[in-house]
Design an enzyme around this catalytic site. Sequence first.
Site, PDB file in Angstrom:
ATOM      1  N   HIS A 178      -1.417   2.655   1.959  1.00  0.00           N
ATOM      2  CA  HIS A 178      -1.608   1.704   3.050  1.00  0.00           C
ATOM      3  C   HIS A 178      -0.838   0.451   2.652  1.00  0.00           C
ATOM      4  O   HIS A 178      -1.305  -0.343   1.838  1.00  0.00           O
ATOM      5  CB  HIS A 178      -3.101   1.435   3.231  1.00  0.00           C
ATOM      6  CG  HIS A 178      -3.396   0.433   4.290  1.00  0.00           C
ATOM      7  ND1 HIS A 178      -4.664  -0.094   4.479  1.00  0.00           N
ATOM      8  CD2 HIS A 178      -2.604  -0.157   5.238  1.00  0.00           C
ATOM      9  CE1 HIS A 178      -4.627  -0.953   5.484  1.00  0.00           C
ATOM     10  NE2 HIS A 178      -3.397  -1.013   5.954  1.00  0.00           N
ATOM     11  N   ASP A 201      -4.396   1.314  -1.467  1.00  0.00           N
ATOM     12  CA  ASP A 201      -4.115   0.036  -0.816  1.00  0.00           C
ATOM     13  C   ASP A 201      -3.077  -0.751  -1.608  1.00  0.00           C
ATOM     14  O   ASP A 201      -3.357  -1.225  -2.711  1.00  0.00           O
ATOM     15  CB  ASP A 201      -5.399  -0.788  -0.694  1.00  0.00           C
ATOM     16  CG  ASP A 201      -6.387  -0.163   0.283  1.00  0.00           C
ATOM     17  OD1 ASP A 201      -6.054  -0.085   1.471  1.00  0.00           O
ATOM     18  OD2 ASP A 201      -7.487   0.246  -0.156  1.00  0.00           O
ATOM     19  N   HIS A 256      -6.824   7.170  -0.495  1.00  0.00           N
ATOM     20  CA  HIS A 256      -6.236   6.056   0.242  1.00  0.00           C
ATOM     21  C   HIS A 256      -5.910   4.950  -0.763  1.00  0.00           C
ATOM     22  O   HIS A 256      -6.802   4.395  -1.400  1.00  0.00           O
ATOM     23  CB  HIS A 256      -7.242   5.565   1.291  1.00  0.00           C
ATOM     24  CG  HIS A 256      -6.753   4.464   2.167  1.00  0.00           C
ATOM     25  ND1 HIS A 256      -6.106   4.690   3.366  1.00  0.00           N
ATOM     26  CD2 HIS A 256      -6.835   3.114   2.029  1.00  0.00           C
ATOM     27  CE1 HIS A 256      -5.821   3.533   3.936  1.00  0.00           C
ATOM     28  NE2 HIS A 256      -6.241   2.557   3.141  1.00  0.00           N
ATOM     29  N   SER A 297     -11.075   4.950  -0.360  1.00  0.00           N
ATOM     30  CA  SER A 297     -10.196   3.913  -0.896  1.00  0.00           C
ATOM     31  C   SER A 297     -10.635   3.597  -2.314  1.00  0.00           C
ATOM     32  O   SER A 297     -11.828   3.448  -2.585  1.00  0.00           O
ATOM     33  CB  SER A 297     -10.288   2.647  -0.040  1.00  0.00           C
ATOM     34  OG  SER A 297      -9.720   1.544  -0.715  1.00  0.00           O
ATOM     35  N   ASP A 355     -10.423   1.924   8.935  1.00  0.00           N
ATOM     36  CA  ASP A 355     -10.475   1.438   7.558  1.00  0.00           C
ATOM     37  C   ASP A 355     -11.091   0.053   7.540  1.00  0.00           C
ATOM     38  O   ASP A 355     -10.594  -0.859   8.207  1.00  0.00           O
ATOM     39  CB  ASP A 355      -9.049   1.393   6.986  1.00  0.00           C
ATOM     40  CG  ASP A 355      -8.991   0.838   5.569  1.00  0.00           C
ATOM     41  OD1 ASP A 355     -10.062   0.713   4.932  1.00  0.00           O
ATOM     42  OD2 ASP A 355      -7.880   0.545   5.099  1.00  0.00           O
ATOM     43  N   MET A 393      -7.534  -1.084  11.924  1.00  0.00           N
ATOM     44  CA  MET A 393      -8.272  -1.820  10.911  1.00  0.00           C
ATOM     45  C   MET A 393      -9.585  -2.340  11.505  1.00  0.00           C
ATOM     46  O   MET A 393      -9.599  -2.947  12.575  1.00  0.00           O
ATOM     47  CB  MET A 393      -7.447  -2.992  10.385  1.00  0.00           C
ATOM     48  CG  MET A 393      -6.267  -2.595   9.522  1.00  0.00           C
ATOM     49  SD  MET A 393      -6.742  -1.692   8.024  1.00  0.00           S
ATOM     50  CE  MET A 393      -7.742  -2.911   7.170  1.00  0.00           C
ATOM     51  N   MET A 409       0.165  -2.886   2.941  1.00  0.00           N
ATOM     52  CA  MET A 409      -0.118  -4.214   3.475  1.00  0.00           C
ATOM     53  C   MET A 409       0.895  -5.178   2.885  1.00  0.00           C
ATOM     54  O   MET A 409       0.599  -6.010   2.024  1.00  0.00           O
ATOM     55  CB  MET A 409      -1.564  -4.612   3.142  1.00  0.00           C
ATOM     56  CG  MET A 409      -2.585  -3.809   3.935  1.00  0.00           C
ATOM     57  SD  MET A 409      -4.280  -4.058   3.370  1.00  0.00           S
ATOM     58  CE  MET A 409      -4.406  -2.724   2.176  1.00  0.00           C
ATOM     59  N   MET A 453      -0.905  -4.074  -1.724  1.00  0.00           N
ATOM     60  CA  MET A 453      -0.861  -5.438  -1.170  1.00  0.00           C
ATOM     61  C   MET A 453       0.149  -6.282  -1.948  1.00  0.00           C
ATOM     62  O   MET A 453       0.232  -6.176  -3.172  1.00  0.00           O
ATOM     63  CB  MET A 453      -2.244  -6.090  -1.258  1.00  0.00           C
ATOM     64  CG  MET A 453      -3.359  -5.296  -0.612  1.00  0.00           C
ATOM     65  SD  MET A 453      -4.955  -6.157  -0.771  1.00  0.00           S
ATOM     66  CE  MET A 453      -6.078  -4.859  -0.223  1.00  0.00           C
TER      67      MET A 453
END
Length: 228
Positions: free
Chosen positions: A71, A39, A37, A12, A176, A142, A73, A41
């Site tokens: 990912h 992230d 990866h 990540s 993760d 998670m 979120m 958000m």
Amino acid sequence: MVKKIHAQIGPSILNADLSRLAEESQKLLDAGADYIHLDVMDGTFVPNITFGHPLVKCLRKNIPNAFFETHMMVQEPEKWIKPTADAEVQLYTFHIEPCTDVPSICRKVQEAGMKVGLAIKPNTSVNTVVEYIDIADMILIMTVEPGFGGQKFLTDMMEKVRWLRSNYPSLDIEVDGGVGLDTIEQCAEAGANMIVSGTAVTGSTDPKSVITKLRETVKNAINYNCSM
């Protein structure tokens, strides 16, 4: 025949230097990372904001051949399918918690040319993803609360991984959060084969060594389980 799973390490870049993201990501790939990866958000589903598809699209231009997982979120994962596909992301992982029609979102992700990952938070029962496993390519467990890097690994999440591996031996299972050299044995033993590791890799002076150790630990566990 049961599909053979493979050890995959996806660093990540959440805590990497975002002003040098292409360079930082390329270094991780050169160090042996199987995928990156990313992230994403939105400040709503989780109390933090990172980046979105425009940055990922710029990153793709600089790293044309890498495998990207986003990912997501986010509160409305269906909203970002098309722009993420336009950024040439290969694996679109979203949380099921805010969704009212998971199969529809999965179908739209696949129609956009991406694989589907389904993620669940620590307080979400593993049973909630069972009905979707046949339409997903991967399940993400998670091992911290989503939203921030550098959190402590939640050991009790390994029961979810163990249950999934026992019931779905060919399933790609990702973990993760707080995963590093001191927790990888637990992840591997439980049955995770896709490993997201952030600070342990990006904060290391020798990321290649860390990635190699993570992968070897998972490979050894896979080989051991296959021999039983």
